[in-house]
Scaffold this active site. Structure first.
Site, PDB file in Angstrom:
ATOM      1  N   GLU A 191       0.804  -1.214   0.000  1.00 47.69           N
ATOM      2  CA  GLU A 191       0.000   0.000   0.000  1.00 47.69           C
ATOM      3  C   GLU A 191       0.841   1.270   0.000  1.00 47.69           C
ATOM      4  O   GLU A 191       0.612   2.165  -0.791  1.00 47.69           O
ATOM      5  CB  GLU A 191      -0.933  -0.002   1.221  1.00 47.69           C
ATOM      6  CG  GLU A 191      -2.068  -0.973   1.032  1.00 47.69           C
ATOM      7  CD  GLU A 191      -3.045  -0.965   2.169  1.00 47.69           C
ATOM      8  OE1 GLU A 191      -2.678  -0.537   3.273  1.00 47.69           O
ATOM      9  OE2 GLU A 191      -4.181  -1.410   1.957  1.00 47.69           O
ATOM     10  N   GLU A 240     -10.262  18.278  38.982  1.00 44.77           N
ATOM     11  CA  GLU A 240     -11.381  19.199  39.080  1.00 44.77           C
ATOM     12  C   GLU A 240     -10.974  20.648  39.318  1.00 44.77           C
ATOM     13  O   GLU A 240     -11.740  21.556  39.032  1.00 44.77           O
ATOM     14  CB  GLU A 240     -12.361  18.716  40.162  1.00 44.77           C
ATOM     15  CG  GLU A 240     -13.148  17.531  39.635  1.00 44.77           C
ATOM     16  CD  GLU A 240     -14.131  16.945  40.593  1.00 44.77           C
ATOM     17  OE1 GLU A 240     -14.101  17.320  41.781  1.00 44.77           O
ATOM     18  OE2 GLU A 240     -14.920  16.090  40.166  1.00 44.77           O
ATOM     19  N   THR A 276     -16.715  17.306  51.821  1.00 45.32           N
ATOM     20  CA  THR A 276     -16.290  16.606  53.037  1.00 45.32           C
ATOM     21  C   THR A 276     -14.785  16.743  53.257  1.00 45.32           C
ATOM     22  O   THR A 276     -14.188  15.990  54.013  1.00 45.32           O
ATOM     23  CB  THR A 276     -16.663  15.113  52.983  1.00 45.32           C
ATOM     24  OG1 THR A 276     -16.295  14.595  51.703  1.00 45.32           O
ATOM     25  CG2 THR A 276     -18.148  14.910  53.205  1.00 45.32           C
TER      26      THR A 276
END
Lengths: 479, 94
Positions: free
Chosen positions: A72, A312, A286
């Protein structure tokens, strides 16, 4: 070469290391030596790269010269395409370790009249193999011949003869094939190559791409039957053999502090084992990140390199917020002892995250790793996928005796019932749960050790407060 | 003066197989018939010189390659279909 006794077989099946990191664990040693292996998959799944890596690693790591017959891509294209991976095809070819032969079959340039065979391909292959003493051969993608040759009957019988001839030649061959709609390959190559068949898959789910590999068959050998995620990065292909991990790492008896005096007191030993993995769960608010940062700070104070993955909060946000509870991470960041990697989980697929974690660990060589929180990885993968990734990370951490601290966000209420946590908790050595509760119209927080492998610990939930000096036990102050 | 057009042909074979012998007989016959005195046939046996297969992109045996006049044309097979060979080589019948 690794010899592995095949089950119920009288002769040992010898295997050739594939050069694909992780694959040899799945195949218990590599590809079948002296036989063809079919690698199939749709366009862009990494078939050609698999072949190139098989040859290049064969040359560099096992001193086995290789032949790449391309149907190819031209030699030049191929060389350019894999250059970014640091595969020096030109150099290896100059050293006579590698031979690339581009076979161009263009139907418009060729007339067919009467009987012929494909002896030309045999001669070229034979010449290439003999000229460098090749042990490995890649045919990429031989199916292209079907587009260039009218007489499919001749082609099919010649392919059968070719694979037979390659077996007799004793070379280990990788044949790539385009995925078909009904069969594994468009032209049914699996009919000719039945020793070992590996399927590469590339799918996009929820806009995130994942690559997977599966051993469809492996004659005469046991092998992992799962779908294994794999990565393509600047080092090539690596497979993540999740289920093949072995629990044989050595352990430490040394005790280290969690960075929070009152948390240390929860354990009779006054701290946790070095190199253990801690899981900290709790609902929103918490103080999970505060605990995680305290752990990171304690690690820096012990003069240990610390790697903090913040999924985060941005780096600056984390530094500012922690400063407000008396946790000064900035000096350690500046001294280079601490590295904060802040990135949104949805930036890339799980495998890429895993790769990033493993890569950074390789680069930075941390003694402590914090991932805050692992639950955000769930936005990009299922529970079982995240678990698989974490097993891999934890295994790496354990092997290198790195302290690990993971936080996980849970729904309000007890996290013991949370299915996410359950899936991950078995991997952790120590599990601490944080809860919020309302007492006398005041919000209070509790920490509780749910499990601690190999150490006795406090069973009762302990109230705690977060102050400008970090996390403290409020009780003595009440008196 | 009109320049005489010559044909340079190459026949790739791999040993004296029946297919190769047939191909050689066929092309010689056609050339004698249509190109008498204006052609050259070079026979390359790849069993002796395998390194030559790559250059002309040979994959099938036998393969006839028309090197001159350009562009290069290739015919694979034993050349038993006379019409196809003549069309393939762009030889006009007289």
């Amino acid at each position: 070469m690794i010899i592995v006794m095949a089950k119920n077989a009288t002769t040992p099946l010898s295997k050739t290391p594939s050069g694909i990191s992780g694959l040899d664990e799945v195949t218990q040693g590599g590809l079948p030596t002296g036989r063809p292996t079919l690698i199939c998959g749709s366009a862009g799944c990494g078939k050609t790269l698999f072949g190139v890596q098989f040859l290049v690693k064969g040359i560099l790591d096992y001193n086995e010269p290789g032949v790449f017959m391309s149907f190819e891509e031209t030699v030049k294209d191929l060389s350019v395409n894999v250059k970014s991976l640091g595969f020096p095809l030109d150099k290896l070819a100059a050293e006579k370790k590698l031979r690339i032969d581009y076979v161009r079959v263009e139907r418009s340039e060729i007339e067919e009249t009467g009987e012929y065979d494909l002896e030309g391909i045999f001669i070229r292959l034979n010449h290439a193999i003999d000229s460098i003493g090749a042990k490995r051969v890649v045919l990429d993608t031989i199916e292209s011949l079907f587009g260039g040759i009218e007489n499919a009957a001749i082609l099919r019988s010649e392919l059968r003869r070719l694979f037979q001839w390659l077996r007799e030649k004793g070379v280990t061959v990788v044949i790539t094939g385009e995925r078909g709609e009904k069969a594994l390959t468009r032209q049914g190559l699996e009919e000719y190559v039945s020793d070992c068949v590996i399927l590469l898959d590339f799918r996009v789910a929820d806009q995130i791409a994942t690559r997977r590999l599966r051993i469809v068959k492996y004659r005469g050998s046991e092998h992992g039957t799962n779908e294994y995620p794999f990565l393509i990065d600047d080092q090539g292909i690596s497979v993540i053999p999740i289920t093949s991990l072995q629990l044989n790492h050595s352990v430490s008896k040394e005790i280290i502090s969690t960075g929070i005096p009152m948390a240390d007191k929860l354990f009779d030993s006054g701290g946790v084992f070095k190199g253990s993995s801690l899981l900290l769960t709790g609902s929103a608010g918490t103080a999970k990140t505060i605990m995680a940062s305290s752990f990171a700070l304690a690690s820096c104070k012990r003069n240990e390199r610390t790697l903090y993955f913040s999924y985060e909060e941005s780096k600056e946000q984390l530094l500012r917020n922690m400063m407000s509870v008396g946790i000064n991470l900035r000096t350690h960041l500046q001294s280079g002892l601490l590295r904060v990697q802040s990135v949104r989980p949805s930036l890339s697929g799980l495998e890429m995250h895993l790769m990033m974690i493993l890569k950074l660990m390789e680069e930075f060589k941390p003694q402590t790793v914090v991932i805050d929180p692992i639950s955000s990885l769930l936005s990009i993968g299922s529970i079982s996928e995240v678990r698989d990734i974490l097993i891999r990370v934890i295994d790496m951490l354990k092997t290198k005796k790195i302290n690990a601290f993971f936080t996980s966000l849970t729904q309000a209420g007890s996290s013991v019932d949370d299915s996410t946590v359950l899936a991950v908790s078995s991997l952790a050595d120590i599990w601490i749960e944080l809860t919020n509760d309302c007492r006398e119209q005041q919000l209070g927080r509790n920490m509780r050790v749910i499990k601690a492998r190999g150490m006795s610990h406090e069973m009762q939930p302990q109230p705690f407060s977060t102050t400008s000096k970090g996390i403290i036990d409020p009780r003595p102050l009440k008196k | 003066m009109v320049k005489e057009m010559t044909y340079e042909l190459r026949l790739y074979i791999a040993g004296q197989t029946p297919k190769s012998v047939t191909a050689l007989n066929n092309i010689t016959k056609y050339c004698e018939e249509f190109l008498k005195g204006k052609y050259k046939i070079e026979i390359i046996d790849l069993l002796e010189t395998p390194q030559l297969a790559e250059g002309d992109q040979i994959f099938a045996i036998p393969t006839l390659v028309r090197k001159v006049p350009e562009p290069i044309r290739k015919i694979i097979g034993d050349l038993s279909d006379k019409e196809k060979v003549l069309v393939g080589l762009n030889i006009r019948k007289v």
